[in-house]
Design an enzyme around this catalytic site. Sequence first.
Site, PDB file in Angstrom:
ATOM      1  N   HIS A 239       0.815  -1.215   0.000  1.00  0.00           N
ATOM      2  CA  HIS A 239       0.000   0.000   0.000  1.00  0.00           C
ATOM      3  C   HIS A 239       0.845   1.261   0.000  1.00  0.00           C
ATOM      4  O   HIS A 239       0.348   2.345   0.305  1.00  0.00           O
ATOM      5  CB  HIS A 239      -0.943   0.003   1.211  1.00  0.00           C
ATOM      6  CG  HIS A 239      -1.982  -1.078   1.166  1.00  0.00           C
ATOM      7  ND1 HIS A 239      -2.897  -1.263   2.169  1.00  0.00           N
ATOM      8  CD2 HIS A 239      -2.243  -2.034   0.231  1.00  0.00           C
ATOM      9  CE1 HIS A 239      -3.687  -2.296   1.863  1.00  0.00           C
ATOM     10  NE2 HIS A 239      -3.299  -2.778   0.687  1.00  0.00           N
ATOM     11  N   GLY A 240       2.133   1.133  -0.313  1.00  0.00           N
ATOM     12  CA  GLY A 240       2.973   2.305  -0.453  1.00  0.00           C
ATOM     13  C   GLY A 240       3.656   2.708   0.839  1.00  0.00           C
ATOM     14  O   GLY A 240       3.739   1.939   1.796  1.00  0.00           O
TER      15      GLY A 240
END
Length: 396
Positions: A239-240
């Site tokens: 998710h970064g």
Amino acid sequence: MAIRSYVGALLLLLSFSSTINAEVFHIGNYGAKGDGTSDISRALLSAWKDACASNTSAKVLIPGGTFALSEVVLEGPCKAPMEFQLQGTLRAPADPSRFKTDGWVVFQHIDGLIVSGGGTFDGQGKIAWEQNNCNGDTNCRTLPFNLRLNFVDNALIHDVTTLDSKQFHVNVLGCKNVTFRHFTVTAPGDSLNTDGIHIGRSAGISIIDSNIKTGDDCVSVGDGSQQIFVTGVNCGPGHGISVGSLGKWKNEEPVVGVFVKNCTITGATNGVRIKTWPASPAGVASDMHFEDIQMNDVANPVLIDQGYCPWNQCQAQVPSLVKISKVSFKRIKGTSASQVAVKIACSKLVPCDNVEITDIDLAYHGPEGPAVSECLNVRPLISGRQYPPACAKVVS
């Protein structure tokens, strides 16, 4: 000054790690067997206890092989600096019901720690992911993390791997001056809530030249974090790299000083983002900078989301009270997997201040048309190349 302090601390740790002349405490001498089935927790705790009592620098050595290990707390304070050298593989119980706490391997109350050796912490998380119901149940069971660092100061964790954790791979709490270098996180993209490295209420934490593939944030920065440095990290899937989520609880401490630079994010659901809950108590997040980032097929490459509300577990219509200021997104390029390549959505009650957007080059090749940039409750300082055109659309 912040960068200088960070480099100085790193060089000091690297010098310490390369010159240490430690007394070795081999777990084989305490009865541990690398047969993959015999639990070595007693042997490891005995070796740690003796090493921790040493008046000179000490090393606990786990050699090559596969060692079964139930949950352990490796605790200080120790009389001298400690090294935990893992050359083989530690394997956690696969069944999450075997755990009494939310930590598998816990280091705590230690000043001067090295974790090294090229080995692997294997959390065997697949069964736990299948049982994870936290998407819909706010009272879901807390699953164990592969590694917990609680109140650890002056530490270097390098050249080790955390594999398939049941929940977060690493949780850093109440620590100072900790560096992760050549650190590897590996888990499938669909593994739930398996953040790579989560940082909370800690200062001077650096993540350098590392690879993180997981099912949630590669790096997540929680409240009370100060002077956090992330550089040379390859992230994705996941998710970064995220600041937050913030504002979920009362009395959260400010986040001040987050520096993310020279990273590559590939195939993630988000790139670099700051997220706060709506209907939040008052809070502060400032001095956060994201520079020289390569995005490869990333949905939401650049994102401030002050209406973060997963699974509708919040009052989405009530604005966040977390004040975001002094933020920069500079020299971010590559490809977006969604049309909205840049979205800066700030709170209506406490709009973002002093946001800079410089030299953005993000392409989208989907059916909706070219990439777009959206802004809400913010007036950023815009300079350099802007593709898509910065804040061309005001979202409501």
